[in-house]
Design an enzyme around this catalytic site. Structure first.
Site, PDB file in Angstrom:
ATOM      1  N   SER A 191       7.401  61.725 -29.160  1.00 38.88           N
ATOM      2  CA  SER A 191       8.350  62.142 -30.201  1.00 38.88           C
ATOM      3  C   SER A 191       7.632  63.023 -31.199  1.00 38.88           C
ATOM      4  O   SER A 191       6.395  62.961 -31.319  1.00 38.88           O
ATOM      5  CB  SER A 191       8.871  60.905 -30.931  1.00 38.88           C
ATOM      6  OG  SER A 191       9.579  61.260 -32.105  1.00 38.88           O
ATOM      7  N   TYR A 204       7.293  52.394 -35.103  1.00 38.32           N
ATOM      8  CA  TYR A 204       7.760  53.290 -34.034  1.00 38.32           C
ATOM      9  C   TYR A 204       6.863  54.520 -33.899  1.00 38.32           C
ATOM     10  O   TYR A 204       6.411  54.874 -32.804  1.00 38.32           O
ATOM     11  CB  TYR A 204       9.201  53.710 -34.332  1.00 38.32           C
ATOM     12  CG  TYR A 204       9.747  54.772 -33.407  1.00 38.32           C
ATOM     13  CD1 TYR A 204      10.229  54.435 -32.150  1.00 38.32           C
ATOM     14  CD2 TYR A 204       9.782  56.120 -33.797  1.00 38.32           C
ATOM     15  CE1 TYR A 204      10.734  55.408 -31.295  1.00 38.32           C
ATOM     16  CE2 TYR A 204      10.280  57.098 -32.953  1.00 38.32           C
ATOM     17  CZ  TYR A 204      10.760  56.731 -31.696  1.00 38.32           C
ATOM     18  OH  TYR A 204      11.249  57.704 -30.859  1.00 38.32           O
TER      19      TYR A 204
HETATM   20  P1  NAD Z   1      18.669  55.259 -25.955  1.00 42.08           P
HETATM   21  O1  NAD Z   1      19.014  54.070 -26.747  1.00 42.08           O
HETATM   22  O2  NAD Z   1      19.754  55.900 -25.202  1.00 42.08           O
HETATM   23  O3  NAD Z   1      17.526  54.913 -24.907  1.00 42.08           O
HETATM   24  C1  NAD Z   1      16.552  53.947 -25.105  1.00 42.08           C
HETATM   25  C2  NAD Z   1      16.621  53.018 -23.907  1.00 42.08           C
HETATM   26  O4  NAD Z   1      15.469  52.184 -23.898  1.00 42.08           O
HETATM   27  C3  NAD Z   1      17.803  52.070 -23.887  1.00 42.08           C
HETATM   28  O5  NAD Z   1      18.914  52.654 -23.259  1.00 42.08           O
HETATM   29  C4  NAD Z   1      17.266  50.892 -23.098  1.00 42.08           C
HETATM   30  O6  NAD Z   1      17.737  50.948 -21.774  1.00 42.08           O
HETATM   31  C5  NAD Z   1      15.775  51.093 -23.087  1.00 42.08           C
HETATM   32  N1  NAD Z   1      15.100  49.887 -23.565  1.00 42.08           N
HETATM   33  C6  NAD Z   1      14.838  49.537 -24.840  1.00 42.08           C
HETATM   34  N2  NAD Z   1      14.222  48.353 -24.857  1.00 42.08           N
HETATM   35  C7  NAD Z   1      14.099  47.944 -23.569  1.00 42.08           C
HETATM   36  C8  NAD Z   1      13.560  46.790 -22.942  1.00 42.08           C
HETATM   37  N3  NAD Z   1      12.995  45.809 -23.662  1.00 42.08           N
HETATM   38  N4  NAD Z   1      13.642  46.687 -21.595  1.00 42.08           N
HETATM   39  C9  NAD Z   1      14.225  47.678 -20.863  1.00 42.08           C
HETATM   40  N5  NAD Z   1      14.724  48.802 -21.399  1.00 42.08           N
HETATM   41  C10 NAD Z   1      14.667  48.923 -22.732  1.00 42.08           C
HETATM   42  O7  NAD Z   1      17.965  56.284 -26.946  1.00 42.08           O
HETATM   43  P2  NAD Z   1      17.150  57.648 -26.671  1.00 42.08           P
HETATM   44  O8  NAD Z   1      17.124  58.314 -27.987  1.00 42.08           O
HETATM   45  O9  NAD Z   1      17.672  58.342 -25.507  1.00 42.08           O
HETATM   46  O10 NAD Z   1      15.694  57.114 -26.397  1.00 42.08           O
HETATM   47  C11 NAD Z   1      14.942  57.435 -25.239  1.00 42.08           C
HETATM   48  C12 NAD Z   1      13.511  57.721 -25.617  1.00 42.08           C
HETATM   49  O11 NAD Z   1      13.464  58.912 -26.370  1.00 42.08           O
HETATM   50  C13 NAD Z   1      12.841  56.647 -26.467  1.00 42.08           C
HETATM   51  O12 NAD Z   1      11.508  56.451 -26.021  1.00 42.08           O
HETATM   52  C14 NAD Z   1      12.810  57.279 -27.840  1.00 42.08           C
HETATM   53  O13 NAD Z   1      11.728  56.807 -28.595  1.00 42.08           O
HETATM   54  C15 NAD Z   1      12.617  58.736 -27.485  1.00 42.08           C
HETATM   55  N6  NAD Z   1      12.956  59.691 -28.522  1.00 42.08           N
HETATM   56  C16 NAD Z   1      14.230  59.803 -28.953  1.00 42.08           C
HETATM   57  C17 NAD Z   1      14.522  60.732 -29.935  1.00 42.08           C
HETATM   58  C18 NAD Z   1      15.918  60.923 -30.443  1.00 42.08           C
HETATM   59  O14 NAD Z   1      16.103  61.638 -31.417  1.00 42.08           O
HETATM   60  N7  NAD Z   1      16.925  60.321 -29.858  1.00 42.08           N
HETATM   61  C19 NAD Z   1      13.512  61.537 -30.471  1.00 42.08           C
HETATM   62  C20 NAD Z   1      12.222  61.397 -29.996  1.00 42.08           C
HETATM   63  C21 NAD Z   1      11.958  60.469 -29.019  1.00 42.08           C
END
Ligand code: NAD
Ligand code: MG
Length: 299
Positions: A191, A204
């Site tokens: 991120s 985080y």
């Molecule tokens: P999201 O909620 O759609 O995806 C996160 C997923 O993590 C969940 O759907 C879940 O299935 C999984 N998860 C969480 N805890 C878990 C566990 N204990 N066991 C199994 N699965 C688990 O949100 P997202 O934003 O698509 O996140 C995906 C990745 O992108 C994450 O690593 C997040 O840190 C990263 N990210 C997101 C953003 C943003 O702005 N959305 C920015 C930078 C990084």
């Protein structure tokens, strides 16, 4: 002809500048199903051109948000996909399984909590069995809970964030490696928080810096074996994580508006970054952090 990711267009206007209402809350982990507004994961627009023909990919957190968009992109590029997610996300996962199957590819659904070492390892074994091997691993699952004061950050939250974001990546990668041959690719989701931490995301952001560092070290270790490791560093993307306490509520209406492009990203805009790193076309790209963040400067 319908619009797809190749349609020439102004990136500031490809998707609307959303103002998500702050009166929305979902229990963790949150569902795409209930998100307001809904996200674009490329289900109606991502057009594949055979860039991952016959590949077998495991993607964690593939039921929603970024992982779901990556799963759809991979399937459209002719890969079979194993999806890891939490059991409570079955509804979201079913939607993505359906889209993968409608794209003519195999989907292997793997519900389970990967913050538990034995379940994480078992999940990898099931993915390998269901796919008949493994060429691509995307460690994308993540936990993000905003907390304004360190004194209020519970030991439990700190521990769970580390387990989900860092330990699970370690366990899953370690279990997957014996099955990955030269030519395989590992992609970890870090991120912009890795180097621009927000004051309310101490735990985080720490994990995201760790993921970046882990990946750059491992990339050097595995390169001689022909296995490439890279990361993608998203900026603000509209996903369920943001409304399940990932952000302070009052910040939701402004989410992503301060980027140079002036809007939040939609998950489908990340698909091509993961496809590029997964595909042999990026054969000399190793240990890279591919920033997809709407124009924010990075180190
Ligand atoms: P999201 O909620 O759609 O995806 C996160 C997923 O993590 C969940 O759907 C879940 O299935 C999984 N998860 C969480 N805890 C878990 C566990 N204990 N066991 C199994 N699965 C688990 O949100 P997202 O934003 O698509 O996140 C995906 C990745 O992108 C994450 O690593 C997040 O840190 C990263 N990210 C997101 C953003 C943003 O702005 N959305 C920015 C930078 C990084
Ligand atoms: Mg989800």
């Amino acid at each position: 002809m319908a619009e797809d990711q190749y349609t020439f267009q102004d990136p500031t206007k490809r998707f609307p500048s959303i103002s998500p209402p702050e009166e929305q809350d979902q229990p963790e982990p949150g569902l795409d199903e209930w998100l307001n507004p809904h996200t674009d994961r490329g289900q109606d627009s991502y057009r594949g051109t055979g860039r991952l023909e016959g590949r077998r990919a495991l993607i964690t957190g593939a039921d929603s948000g970024i992982g779901a968009a990556v799963a759809i992109s991979f399937a459209r590029e002719s890969a079979d996909v194993a999806l890891s997610y939490l059991p409570v996300e079955e509804e979201d996962a079913r939607d993505i399984v359906k889209i993968i199957e409608e794209s003519g590819r195999k989907a292997v659904a793997l519900p389970g909590d990967i913050s538990d070492a034995s379940k994480a390892k078992e999940m990898v074994a099931k993915a390998v069995e269901g796919l008949g091997g493994l060429d691509i691993l995307v460690n994308n699952a993540g936990k993000q809970i905003s907390c304004e004061r360190l004194e209020d950050l519970s030991d439990e939250q700190f521990d769970e964030t580390m387990k989900t974001n860092v330990y699970a990546m370690f366990w899953i990668t370690k279990s997957a490696l014996p099955h990955m041959e030269a030519g395989s690719s590992i992609i970890n989701t870090t991120s912009i928080q890795a180097y621009k931490p927000s004051p309310d995301k101490i735990d985080y952001a720490t994990t995201k810096a760790a993921i970046n560092n882990f990946s750059k070290g491992l990339a050097q270790q595995l390169a001689p074996r022909g296995i490439r490791v890279n990361t993608v560093a998203p900026g603000p993307f509209w996903t369920p994580l943001q409304v399940s306490d990932g952000q302070p509520k009052e910040k939701l209406p402004q989410f992503g508006k301060s980027t140079p492009l002036g809007r939040a990203g939609q998950p489908t805009e990340l698909g091509p970054a993961y496809v590029f790193l997964a595909s042999p076309e990026s054969s000399y790209v190793v240990g890279e952090t591919l920033n997809v963040n709407g124009g924010q400067p990075t180190p």
